[in-house]
Design a protein around this motif. Structure first.
Motif, PDB file in Angstrom:
ATOM      1  N   MET A 321      -3.237 -17.730  20.922  1.00 24.22           N
ATOM      2  CA  MET A 321      -3.304 -17.350  19.509  1.00 24.22           C
ATOM      3  C   MET A 321      -3.306 -18.555  18.580  1.00 24.22           C
ATOM      4  N   GLN A 322      -4.070 -18.415  17.514  1.00 27.90           N
ATOM      5  CA  GLN A 322      -4.141 -19.453  16.497  1.00 27.90           C
ATOM      6  C   GLN A 322      -2.975 -19.289  15.520  1.00 27.90           C
ATOM      7  N   VAL A 323      -2.821 -18.079  14.992  1.00 27.04           N
ATOM      8  CA  VAL A 323      -1.696 -17.805  14.089  1.00 27.04           C
ATOM      9  C   VAL A 323      -1.194 -16.395  14.315  1.00 27.04           C
ATOM     10  N   GLU A 324       0.031 -16.178  13.818  1.00 28.39           N
ATOM     11  CA  GLU A 324       0.621 -14.857  13.934  1.00 28.39           C
ATOM     12  C   GLU A 324       1.264 -14.488  12.604  1.00 28.39           C
ATOM     13  N   PHE A 325       1.083 -13.245  12.208  1.00 22.92           N
ATOM     14  CA  PHE A 325       1.807 -12.697  11.058  1.00 22.92           C
ATOM     15  C   PHE A 325       2.776 -11.691  11.642  1.00 22.92           C
ATOM     16  N   ASP A 326       4.056 -11.838  11.322  1.00 20.51           N
ATOM     17  CA  ASP A 326       5.036 -11.038  12.047  1.00 20.51           C
ATOM     18  C   ASP A 326       6.031 -10.386  11.091  1.00 20.51           C
ATOM     19  N   GLY A 327       5.807  -9.103  10.846  1.00 23.09           N
ATOM     20  CA  GLY A 327       6.643  -8.358   9.909  1.00 23.09           C
ATOM     21  C   GLY A 327       8.072  -8.144  10.370  1.00 23.09           C
ATOM     22  N   SER A 328       8.362  -8.418  11.640  1.00 16.25           N
ATOM     23  CA  SER A 328       9.749  -8.250  12.084  1.00 16.25           C
ATOM     24  C   SER A 328      10.571  -9.499  11.736  1.00 16.25           C
ATOM     25  N   ARG A 329       9.898 -10.572  11.383  1.00 11.22           N
ATOM     26  CA  ARG A 329      10.585 -11.823  11.065  1.00 11.22           C
ATOM     27  C   ARG A 329      10.491 -12.221   9.604  1.00 11.22           C
ATOM     28  N   VAL A 330       9.307 -12.014   9.050  1.00 17.68           N
ATOM     29  CA  VAL A 330       9.092 -12.389   7.651  1.00 17.68           C
ATOM     30  C   VAL A 330       8.523 -11.189   6.908  1.00 17.68           C
ATOM     31  N   ILE A 356      -5.954 -19.402   6.539  1.00 13.77           N
ATOM     32  CA  ILE A 356      -5.481 -19.579   7.912  1.00 13.77           C
ATOM     33  C   ILE A 356      -5.656 -21.009   8.424  1.00 13.77           C
ATOM     34  N   ASP A 357      -6.690 -21.704   7.954  1.00 14.76           N
ATOM     35  CA  ASP A 357      -6.935 -23.049   8.494  1.00 14.76           C
ATOM     36  C   ASP A 357      -5.918 -24.085   8.033  1.00 14.76           C
ATOM     37  N   THR A 358      -5.060 -23.712   7.091  1.00 16.23           N
ATOM     38  CA  THR A 358      -4.012 -24.666   6.699  1.00 16.23           C
ATOM     39  C   THR A 358      -2.739 -24.437   7.524  1.00 16.23           C
ATOM     40  N   PHE A 359      -2.740 -23.392   8.361  1.00 16.37           N
ATOM     41  CA  PHE A 359      -1.555 -23.101   9.176  1.00 16.37           C
ATOM     42  C   PHE A 359      -1.612 -23.853  10.496  1.00 16.37           C
ATOM     43  N   GLU A 360      -0.443 -24.249  10.973  1.00 12.75           N
ATOM     44  CA  GLU A 360      -0.377 -24.921  12.257  1.00 12.75           C
ATOM     45  C   GLU A 360      -0.702 -23.941  13.391  1.00 12.75           C
ATOM     46  N   TYR A 451      -2.589 -11.165   0.582  1.00 14.21           N
ATOM     47  CA  TYR A 451      -1.581 -12.143   0.186  1.00 14.21           C
ATOM     48  C   TYR A 451      -1.085 -12.909   1.410  1.00 14.21           C
ATOM     49  N   THR A 452      -1.155 -14.245   1.353  1.00 14.75           N
ATOM     50  CA  THR A 452      -0.568 -15.057   2.411  1.00 14.75           C
ATOM     51  C   THR A 452       0.529 -15.944   1.834  1.00 14.75           C
ATOM     52  N   ASP A 453       0.700 -15.888   0.537  1.00 15.06           N
ATOM     53  CA  ASP A 453       1.753 -16.632  -0.132  1.00 15.06           C
ATOM     54  C   ASP A 453       3.095 -15.959   0.178  1.00 15.06           C
ATOM     55  N   ALA A 454       3.986 -16.708   0.829  1.00 25.22           N
ATOM     56  CA  ALA A 454       5.219 -16.107   1.344  1.00 25.22           C
ATOM     57  C   ALA A 454       6.059 -15.458   0.243  1.00 25.22           C
ATOM     58  N   GLU A 455       6.195 -16.147  -0.895  1.00 23.34           N
ATOM     59  CA  GLU A 455       7.028 -15.597  -1.969  1.00 23.34           C
ATOM     60  C   GLU A 455       6.442 -14.316  -2.537  1.00 23.34           C
ATOM     61  N   LYS A 456       5.124 -14.337  -2.710  1.00 19.09           N
ATOM     62  CA  LYS A 456       4.425 -13.150  -3.204  1.00 19.09           C
ATOM     63  C   LYS A 456       4.635 -11.972  -2.242  1.00 19.09           C
ATOM     64  N   CYS A 457       4.558 -12.266  -0.940  1.00 22.79           N
ATOM     65  CA  CYS A 457       4.721 -11.209   0.067  1.00 22.79           C
ATOM     66  C   CYS A 457       6.120 -10.601  -0.037  1.00 22.79           C
ATOM     67  N   THR A 458       7.112 -11.456  -0.191  1.00 14.62           N
ATOM     68  CA  THR A 458       8.490 -10.974  -0.307  1.00 14.62           C
ATOM     69  C   THR A 458       8.643 -10.085  -1.537  1.00 14.62           C
ATOM     70  N   GLU A 459       8.125 -10.569  -2.647  1.00 14.96           N
ATOM     71  CA  GLU A 459       8.257  -9.822  -3.887  1.00 14.96           C
ATOM     72  C   GLU A 459       7.546  -8.471  -3.807  1.00 14.96           C
ATOM     73  N   LEU A 460       6.311  -8.499  -3.324  1.00 16.43           N
ATOM     74  CA  LEU A 460       5.526  -7.255  -3.300  1.00 16.43           C
ATOM     75  C   LEU A 460       6.031  -6.283  -2.246  1.00 16.43           C
ATOM     76  N   ARG A 461       6.527  -6.826  -1.157  1.00 15.78           N
ATOM     77  CA  ARG A 461       7.052  -5.921  -0.129  1.00 15.78           C
ATOM     78  C   ARG A 461       8.207  -5.111  -0.720  1.00 15.78           C
ATOM     79  N   HIS A 462       9.131  -5.823  -1.386  1.00 13.68           N
ATOM     80  CA  HIS A 462      10.337  -5.134  -1.858  1.00 13.68           C
ATOM     81  C   HIS A 462      10.125  -4.358  -3.154  1.00 13.68           C
ATOM     82  N   ASN A 463       9.285  -4.871  -4.018  1.00 14.96           N
ATOM     83  CA  ASN A 463       9.144  -4.218  -5.321  1.00 14.96           C
ATOM     84  C   ASN A 463       7.970  -3.260  -5.432  1.00 14.96           C
ATOM     85  N   LEU A 464       7.011  -3.412  -4.519  1.00 14.52           N
ATOM     86  CA  LEU A 464       5.854  -2.532  -4.600  1.00 14.52           C
ATOM     87  C   LEU A 464       5.775  -1.609  -3.376  1.00 14.52           C
ATOM     88  N   ALA A 465       5.710  -2.211  -2.203  1.00 15.23           N
ATOM     89  CA  ALA A 465       5.415  -1.421  -1.001  1.00 15.23           C
ATOM     90  C   ALA A 465       6.569  -0.488  -0.616  1.00 15.23           C
TER      91      ALA A 465
END
Ligand code: SF4
Ligand code: NI
Ligand code: NI
Length: 713
Positions: A321-330, A356-360, A451-465
């Motif tokens: 895998m190149q990258v992973e998005f993991d809702g159980s962690r973030v 994605i290309d800026t991610f390790e 959204y791949t911006d971590a702060e935005k994801c946190t905000e939208l997850r809790h306040n919108l989704a």
């Protein structure tokens, strides 16, 4: 030589081989020696389906061979050719079965050999929905490995299930082409007789989904011809045995396409529409689809990798895998939102945050995507219906793995797919294309924000989704069968199970687990002439078992008269039918006066004395089987589950994993209905008992309520 001579000679050769193999086996082991194919309730499936007789030992196999001989008539009519083809197939089944004697495992990776009933049941739904539009059987070696692999790939990219026999398997290995059931390319075996393992799939489909009675050979052939979209691609050179097997395929309605012009010419063997010569391998695909009248749904999606349902089961390992998005962690989420048309710019895909290309390589990140839709007929109730499809949409991307839903999602993108140019915006492209395509009736405009911006994801997850999900759950839990005016029928499965009808209510979802009342409602509104129709429920016959005159009328109509009447809440009186794609089966366990439930994933024994697949063999085919019932997982915690027989208090046993899945909701229901705390602690599982006596002792110790309820039978 004529076609007759060739088929008869091939049939005779295989018959001789089979006779010798059985005689040798009897000489070595005695006639009482048991023989069986693993993980099937229909052993031996092909012979059983054709004749109605089961074969359980070598002596019976020898007797069965005598019956096969009677099919081998030698008049020069086309029918004799077909029957000799069928005889050849049955001989192949015997030969293959002998390989499995003494629990032997005759096939090793990549070959599968015999396929379990469970595999066929899994294929049911995608075959019905057209996600698997056809089944290709490729036999022999292509002129070059590259041509062989290209052909396999062409089918795979169309979602067609591919099975391989003989040289083509080596050709795939030679070029390192990935095969396996999860990518729908299944190498069966290298001997030509292993082709029987795909024939067996088609035949068991007729028994499982079609309610074809074993022994009804004519009904069987009609079913496979009309409902199993299979075809054969046989590479030159053909020999007698292959031609004889081909005659069997044609008898079942499966056309054979070959590049062996000389052989076909020599035997003057053209059988219109069934034995077709195509010398250009690159045209095998088109010729086959045309011969079998298979239409491929085309979805044009602007992404740099393939998109096909064949990739749905693909697994991406950590190392790949190149990258992973993991809702159980973030913080991650996926969401559909209804907007005003003026708020949406159609086909706008925005990526908010780093790409994605800026991610390790191998790193974990947040992702959230909001699919915004607008349309005159759009309803907020449909949002969850769309959302639920995201899993399957994204998984169809080659090299992308998606699991979970809502804010518990995980996505992996493979290195290959990343290297091919796949980026965050392509997730938006896939969602856009599929939502617009499949929900065209209600979605006029659609745009996607990724959204791949971590702060935005946190905000939208809790306040919108999360607030949206909570609100939806509230609406769903407050929805009861009494709170709505209509139910829905679903006949999606009739493509395979011609007399099956599901009645879908808020508290009882379709037995496949994939069609809730909301889904059925949306399906109806998206396609008013489609598989889900409105059923009124005004004329009550019996409240206790949930029987209505208008529901009965609907069921009679949609089953074309095959079904008279059904109840919604009883497993004993007029229970609902099952097609074959149930998530779970429950069946009465007389000793404990309750029911055991087994889910599809559970391979072990139940205290009823049957495994899931044995239970399933008694339950499918669109017929009522009092005492047994197929149902969705979600139904287990419903207040309407076996309400007529006293409700969930009847559940005495479930596999541990299933119990854990449903525990929270089931415990709530039991508390509400009976005031019992932690009800699931009273329910047995495989770690407690796999037989009725041990189970009973456990239930007595726990004081399980079923023991003191009215006798079930
Ligand atoms: Fe098949 Fe019933 Fe599911 Fe419809 S609801 S797809 S008929 S199992
Ligand atoms: Ni995938
Ligand atoms: Ni079904």
């Amino acid at each position: 030589m004529t076609l007759f001579d060739v088929v008869f000679a091939g049939n005779d050769a295989v018959f001789g081989m089979t006779e010798k193999a059985i005689d040798d086996a009897i000489a070595a082991n005695g006639a009482d020696k048991a023989v069986a194919l693993p993980d099937t309730a229909y052993s031996l499936p092909c012979y059983y389906a054709v004749t109605g007789t089961k074969v359980g030992n070598l002596g019976e196999m020898k007797a069965a061979l005598g019956v096969v001989k009677t099919l081998m008539t030698r008049e020069k009519r086309l029918n004799d050719v077909f029957m000799s083809g069928v005889a050849t197939a049955l001989c192949a089944e015997f030969i293959e079965t002998l390989k499995y004697m003494d629990g032997a495992k005759p096939y090793e990776a990549p070959c599968y050999g015999h396929l379990a009933d469970a595999v066929i049941r899994e294929l049911g739904v995608p075959l019905v929905t057209g996600d698997i539009p056809g089944v290709a059987v490729i036999l022999g070696a292509a002129p070059t490995a590259q041509e062989g692999v290209d052909l396999v790939k062409s089918y795979q990219a169309q979602g067609i299930l591919v099975t391989l026999v003989g040289g083509i398997i080596d050709q795939c290995e030679e070029l390192g082409y990935k095969t396996g059931a999860n990518v729908r390319v299944i190498p069966l075996g290298k001997d030509v007789t292993s082709v029987i393992h795909v024939v067996s799939v088609a035949i068991r489909a007729a028994l499982i989904f079609g309610n074809i009675q074993p022994g009804d050979a004519a009904g069987l052939m009609k079913y496979t011809m009309e409902r199993v979209p299979a075809f054969v691609n046989a590479f030159a050179p053909l020999n007698e045995v292959i031609v004889a097997c081909g005659a069997g395929a044609i008898a079942l309605g499966f056309p054979v396409i070959t590049n062996d012009q000389p052989t076909v010419d020599a035997v003057n063997g053209r059988v219109p529409k069934s034995l077709i010569v195509q010398e250009d391998i690159s045209k095998f695909n088109a010729t086959s689809l045309e011969a079998r009248d298979i239409k491929i749904k085309i979805t044009n999606i602007d992404i740099p990798v393939a998109f096909a349902s064949a990739f749905e089961g693909e697994i991406i390992r950590r190392g790949d895998m190149q990258v992973e998005f993991d809702g159980s962690r973030v913080d991650c989420f996926e969401l559909v939102q209804t907007k005003e048309a003026s708020e949406i710019e159609d086909h706008k895909i925005e990526v908010i945050g780093p790409d994605i290309d800026t991610f390790e390589v191998g790193s974990k990140h947040s992702i959230g995507y909001v699919v915004e839709v607008a349309g005159k007929s759009m309803q907020t109730d449909f949002e969850s219906v769309f959302e639920r499809k995201f899993h399957s949409y994204l998984n169809c991307v080659e090299g992308l793995m998606h699991t979970g839903q809502r804010d518990m999602i995980r996505i992996r993108i493979s290195k290959d797919t990343f290297n091919a140019g796949f980026r965050a915006k392509h997730i938006g492209e896939v969602l856009y294309a599929k939502v617009k395509n499949e929900f065209a009736a209600v979605v006029d405009k659609c745009q996607v924000k990724v959204y791949t911006d971590a702060e935005k994801c946190t905000e939208l997850r809790h306040n919108l989704a999360i607030p949206v999900f909570d609100k939806r759950d509230e609406r769903l839990t407050s929805m009861t069968d009494e709170s709505v005016d209509v139910y829905y029928s679903c006949i999606m499965c009739q493509a395979f199970s011609p007399s099956h009808v599901c009645v879908v209510t808020p508290e009882r979802l379709g037995l496949c687990g994939a069609v809730s009342w909301l889904d059925a409602k949306a399906t109806n509104e998206l396609d008013p002439q489609g598989p889900c129709q409105i059923i009124t429920k005004e004329k009550v016959i019996d409240e206790r078992i949930g029987e209505y005159e208008d529901v009965n009328e609907a069921v009679r109509k949609f089953s074309q008269g095959a079904l008279e009447d059904v109840s919604l809440y009883s497993i004993i009186e007029k229970p609902m039918t099952s097609c074959g794609c149930f998530e779970c089966i429950c069946g009465i366990e007389p000793l404990s006066n309750g029911v055991c439930i087994a889910n599809r994933e559970y391979a072990g024994m139940t205290p009823i004395g049957m495994t899931f697949s044995e239970l399933a063999s008694m339950t499918g085919g669109g017929v009522q089987t009092p005492g047994f019932m197929g149902h969705g997982k979600h139904f287990i915690a419903s207040k309407k589950f076996m309400k007529a027989e006293g409700g969930v208090a009847r559940i005495v046993w479930m596999p541990k994993e299933l119990k854990e899945t449903v525990a929270e909701r089931l415990n709530e229901t039991a508390k509400e209905l009976y005031g019992i705390e932690n009800f699931t602690d009273m329910i047995g599982d495989e770690t407690v008992a796999e037989d009725p006596e041990t189970l009973l002792a456990f239930l007595e110790e726990k004081g399980h309520p079923a023991l003191t309820m009215e006798p079930m039978m």
